[in-house]
Design an enzyme around this catalytic site. Sequence first.
Site, short mmCIF file in Angstrom:
data_model
loop_
_atom_site.label_atom_id
_atom_site.label_comp_id
_atom_site.label_asym_id
_atom_site.label_seq_id
_atom_site.Cartn_x
_atom_site.Cartn_y
_atom_site.Cartn_z
N TYR A 124 57.19 3.59 26.37
CA TYR A 124 58.46 3.56 25.65
C TYR A 124 59.66 3.60 26.58
O TYR A 124 60.80 3.65 26.11
CB TYR A 124 58.55 4.74 24.67
CG TYR A 124 57.85 4.49 23.37
CD1 TYR A 124 56.49 4.16 23.36
CD2 TYR A 124 58.51 4.57 22.17
CE1 TYR A 124 55.84 3.92 22.17
CE2 TYR A 124 57.86 4.33 20.97
CZ TYR A 124 56.52 4.00 20.99
OH TYR A 124 55.87 3.76 19.80
N LYS A 191 44.15 9.29 27.54
CA LYS A 191 43.07 8.33 27.80
C LYS A 191 42.85 8.33 29.33
O LYS A 191 42.92 7.29 30.01
CB LYS A 191 43.50 6.95 27.27
CG LYS A 191 42.43 5.91 27.24
CD LYS A 191 41.37 6.11 26.17
CE LYS A 191 40.29 5.06 26.29
NZ LYS A 191 39.06 5.40 25.57
N ASP A 249 53.31 8.76 19.01
CA ASP A 249 53.89 7.96 17.93
C ASP A 249 52.81 7.54 16.93
O ASP A 249 52.93 7.71 15.72
CB ASP A 249 54.58 6.73 18.53
CG ASP A 249 55.48 6.03 17.53
OD1 ASP A 249 55.71 6.60 16.44
OD2 ASP A 249 55.94 4.92 17.82
#
Length: 360
Positions: A124, A191, A249
Amino acid sequence: MGHKVTLISGDGIGPEVTQAARRCIDATGVKIEWEEVIAGQLALEKFGDLLPESVLESIWKNKVALKGPMVTPIGTGFRSVNVAIRQALDLYACVRPLKSYTGVRSHYKDIDLVIIRENSEDLYAGIEFEEGKPETKMLISEIEKYSKKSIRQDSGISIKPISKFASERIVRFAFQYALKYNRKKVTCVQKANIMKFTDGLFLKIAREVAKEYEGRVAFDEALVDNMSMQLVQKPHNYDCLVLPNLYGDILSDLCAGLVGGLGVAPGANIGDELAVFEAVHGSAPKYTGQNKINPTAMILSGVLMLRYLKESKAADDLENAVKEVLAEGVSVTYDLKPHRDDPSAVGTREMADAIIKKLR
Ligand code: NAD
């Protein structure tokens, strides 16, 4: 003395839900001097600027804002004004409590989760290189040189920066939040098995910070793909989730689904000195001006704002008024009725009126 709060109505259904929230907050009796400023589509039409400097100045001055959702075009066009506000004011922690309320239909009962999403970096950050541009081709050849891996020439590139600084700041925020609100566990979601230098760094820092809270707040970790399944199957096993921006998000919407949808999911963007409160949902353009959409998420964002302003009694009163109206299921919007075309559903304004009545 009263509080000064910046009010940004936003786009689409924004003005309807922010007005509903404002009226409910005022009805608690807390004295608030609202300073209305314009950002988003209206500001673009009026001033030729989606985010006029005066908006940021007002938030800097008042330290607190209540904000409606704003439109971001998909795939092309301008970048998100919502993300720009968070970045410009360094509102690094996005806090989204997701709770079950009686009367809101969902597959689960008694869910009480908090998403704590890093708000300043990750994919982002807005560092992107468009396919076909000369600078993108140059970047591709530089990356190929250093990584010894090949990238297709017709690629677009988005950069994912994750720093030690921002990771430590958000993980510490999550543990402090857990202590303050008596939560039992923080789960670090990432991750790190694939993105070792970004998500791996986030996890490494989380493990280090967690040691400082040993014996006070439990810590565990989960990969985001597995977490998505775990949340759907066993949401009660989790408490506070701390995540990098993008996963935060996505899982916010997933968790909103667990408690009955976007209509009831509030949020806060918090920095060291400033805070902007807004619902998880967007501007739902197809419902604009119809007095139809559920104002609960925005009103509950107002509850979070009242708590931040240390107006605990008013916050409890307003949350209880919302709970009562939801539990009765009478003066509620269409999405909270058993069937979406239920003729007894009320409008946004009328649902706010019912909540205000409970406060009297
Ligand atoms: P959205 O959240 O606006 O709406 C998706 C659907 O969810 C709606 O069609 C509606 O069915 C339901 N919904 C949303 N809010 C609801 C409410 N209060 N009550 C009842 N139902 C509700 O998501 P979208 O359609 O993907 O996005 C529309 C625009 O909003 C886009 O431009 C997007 O970029 C923007 N957006 C802004 C923010 C923000 O301002 N923070 C957040 C998300 C999306």
